[in-house]
Design an enzyme around this catalytic site. Structure first.
Site, PDB file in Angstrom:
ATOM      1  N   LYS A 108       0.857  -1.182   0.000  1.00  0.00           N
ATOM      2  CA  LYS A 108       0.000   0.000   0.000  1.00  0.00           C
ATOM      3  C   LYS A 108       0.898   1.239   0.000  1.00  0.00           C
ATOM      4  O   LYS A 108       1.958   1.244   0.651  1.00  0.00           O
ATOM      5  CB  LYS A 108      -0.895  -0.030   1.234  1.00  0.00           C
ATOM      6  CG  LYS A 108      -1.956   1.050   1.291  1.00  0.00           C
ATOM      7  CD  LYS A 108      -2.867   0.808   2.493  1.00  0.00           C
ATOM      8  CE  LYS A 108      -3.933   1.863   2.668  1.00  0.00           C
ATOM      9  NZ  LYS A 108      -4.824   1.573   3.824  1.00  0.00           N
ATOM     10  N   SER A 204      -9.572   1.456   2.957  1.00  0.00           N
ATOM     11  CA  SER A 204      -8.750   2.315   2.132  1.00  0.00           C
ATOM     12  C   SER A 204      -7.631   1.564   1.415  1.00  0.00           C
ATOM     13  O   SER A 204      -6.997   2.093   0.511  1.00  0.00           O
ATOM     14  CB  SER A 204      -8.119   3.407   3.011  1.00  0.00           C
ATOM     15  OG  SER A 204      -7.227   2.842   3.966  1.00  0.00           O
ATOM     16  N   SER A 226     -10.036  -1.198   6.865  1.00  0.00           N
ATOM     17  CA  SER A 226      -9.363  -0.951   5.589  1.00  0.00           C
ATOM     18  C   SER A 226      -8.549  -2.109   5.032  1.00  0.00           C
ATOM     19  O   SER A 226      -7.981  -1.994   3.952  1.00  0.00           O
ATOM     20  CB  SER A 226      -8.476   0.299   5.703  1.00  0.00           C
ATOM     21  OG  SER A 226      -9.268   1.434   5.899  1.00  0.00           O
TER      22      SER A 226
END
Length: 531
Positions: A108, A204, A226
């Site tokens: 990420k 996210s 997330s």
């Protein structure tokens, strides 16, 4: 895309096709990365049916073919092939770094890498190359992983824009909107026709690239949902670990109270392999929370994957709110499943019983069913957006908006001279100055309510809210039902248990099981065939 880039992709396709043809002509089954697990790749590498270079080339080909449609990556590592060649040479010399040797993994883009930019999806950090690697980045490289890309994400882990215009999942100002590979179309409804996906990606973190076979697995981060949410939306397995199990050093934060990184992949076995590789052998002096957890022997969690592991396990089913609607709750927050969702979960419960689990049904969570609003977890929300600015935040928890200012400013300070900004206040000013460049398409109400917090002056309020978070989520929540019913685990639909487990930092595992129809409210227009 330039002509040179197109040529490079075509050459890559030709190389990959030629390699597969040669192997097929030699009577050996050609190896493909499509739907291959980490275990499959390790076997192919050990059996010399594939090299790390060939695996990386296949993934880069797929990225070249489909990235423009999906927006799964913010940055692709330009040295991925060179790293694959290095891993291949090490393998030939008998040196295997660890369980991910030669396996491509994405991080990420809020996880520090000194060999690629780390943007968090924010324009202010578009060219940031941090001065140090995240601890988990170092651990993965030490385990032999090839960091092939930095994946898409909701900007700054979805702490930029809340009400009145919440940011859609997997949107960020640097890479744009991510799309779900199961239906990569835009939402056609008039009220939401702004480029967001018809089928949500979750957020996210992003599960798009793993689901689309751009890499073998990816690292997500979670403050509240997330990792679990994108895994649910992209049919992936994942672990949201106990806070402190994996070091957060070098990860752009929301709040140290709840932040954690975790693995996302196609199978539980793959997740277990990644989990052990991400964890440190000893506590990280840069993250005091890591002193709470002792790693498994040799950091190998695959030994706990037992076919009969459910036999005799007591599994609780929290019917109230998570399965069944609670009419006593305010409209819009009553929970419950649709008929299709409930059918899928009943099928899953039947599998648990078939595998020997003792299903305790119902096993309702006391703080969820509590009639007193002041002691009810569902009614105690997280402060968010303009509706919870100072003076309007008495009935919500300030833990995230307080923690964001405290920990984000600490993170900026850790960057030293590399920091393009020195404070959250400067980030807000940058965004306003660069609004025409797309810095705040959906506003920045989350950043605004964080920056209004006084880290010293509001500490007492934060501590009181943190104590209430723990009481409602743990003491009179999960802990209470686990103790009363002598449970080993609880069984939630999809990612719905994320919030109540996140506040005390409890672990959660999610696995794909069933597909249900994409039927939003308001519905799609006539003729739009939702997938």
């Amino acid at each position: 895309m330039t002509a040179m880039k197109r040529l490079s992709i075509l050459l890559g396709l030709a190389v990959a096709a030629a390699a597969l043809t040669i192997r097929a002509q030699n009577g050996r089954k050609p190896f493909t990365v499509v739907e291959a697990t980490i275990a499959d790749m390790r076997a192919a590498l050990d059996q010399k049916r594939a090299t790390s270079r060939q695996i990386v080339e296949q993934y880069l080909t797929r990225i070249g073919m489909y990235e423009d449609r999906l927006h799964a990556a913010i940055t692709v590592n330009p040295n991925a092939i060179a790293l694959a060649d290095e891993r291949d040479r090490e393998r030939q010399q008998g040196r295997i770094r660890g369980p991910l040797h030669g396996i491509p993994i994405a991080l990420k883009d809020n996880v520090h890498t000194t060999f690629m930019r780390t943007t968090g999806g924010a324009l202010a950090f578009e060219n940031l190359v941090p001065p140090y690697d995240a601890t988990l980045t170092k651990n993965l490289v030490d385990a032999g992983a090839i960091i092939i890309a930095k994946s898409g994400m909701t900007e700054l882990a979805n702490w930029v824009a809340g009400a009145p215009t919440p940011m859609p999942g997997n949107y960020n100002a640097v890479g744009g909107q991510g799309y779900n590979p199961y239906d990569p179309r835009k939402d056609p409804r008039e009220a939401t026709f702004d480029g967001r996906p018809a089928l949500g990606t979750g957020g996210s973190s992003s599960g798009v690239g793993t689901a689309a076979n751009f890499w073998a697995g990816n690292v997500g981060t979670e403050t509240s949902g997330s990792i679990l949410s994108p895994s649910n939306q992209n049919m992936l397995a994942a672990v949201k670990p106990t806070v402190g199990r994996i070091s957060r050093y070098g990860v752009i934060p929301i709040t140290a109270d709840q932040d954690t990184a975790g693995p996302m992949a196609k199978s539980v076995t793959d997740v277990a392999i990644m989990f052990g590789a991400m964890e440190s052998a000893t506590p990280d002096p840069n993250d005091p929370a890591t002193t709470k957890c002792t790693p498994a022997p040799n950091r190998d969690y695959t030994v706990y994957l037992k076919r009969d592991g459910l036999k005799g396990a007591r599994i609780g089913v929290p019917r109230a709110f998570y399965f069944d609607r609670l009419d006593a709750m305010p409209e819009g927050n009553r929970g419950g499943l649709t008929a299709a969702q409930k059918k899928a979960m009943e099928d899953a419960i039947a599998v648990l019983t078939q595998e020997g689990a003792i299903v305790v049904d119902p096993a309702n969570i006391p703080s969820i069913a509590e009639s007193d609003p002041t002691n009810n977890f569902v009614r105690w929300s997280t402060c968010s957006g303009v509706t919870n600015v100072k003076g309007k935040d008495q009935d919500c928890s300030v833990v995230l908006k307080y923690g964001m200012k405290r920990d984000f400013n600490k993170w900026l300070a850790s960057l030293g001279a590399a920091a393009p900004l020195k404070s959250l206040a400067e980030l807000r000013e940058f965004n306003k100055a660069h609004e025409k460049a797309g810095a705040i398409k959906y506003g920045q109400s989350q950043l605004d309510i964080s920056d209004e917090m006084d880290v010293d002056g509001d500490r007492a309020r934060y501590e009181a809210d943190r104590a209430k978070d723990l009481r409602l989520s743990a003491t009179t929540g999960i802990d209470a039902v686990m103790k009363a019913e002598r449970l080993d685990a609880m069984f939630f639909p999809g990612a719905s248990g994320a919030a109540i487990a996140a506040k005390p930092g409890y672990p959660t595992v999610i696995v794909p099981f069933a597909l249900v129809a994409n039927e939003p409210t308001p519905p799609f227009p006539s003729g739009f065939n939702a997938k």
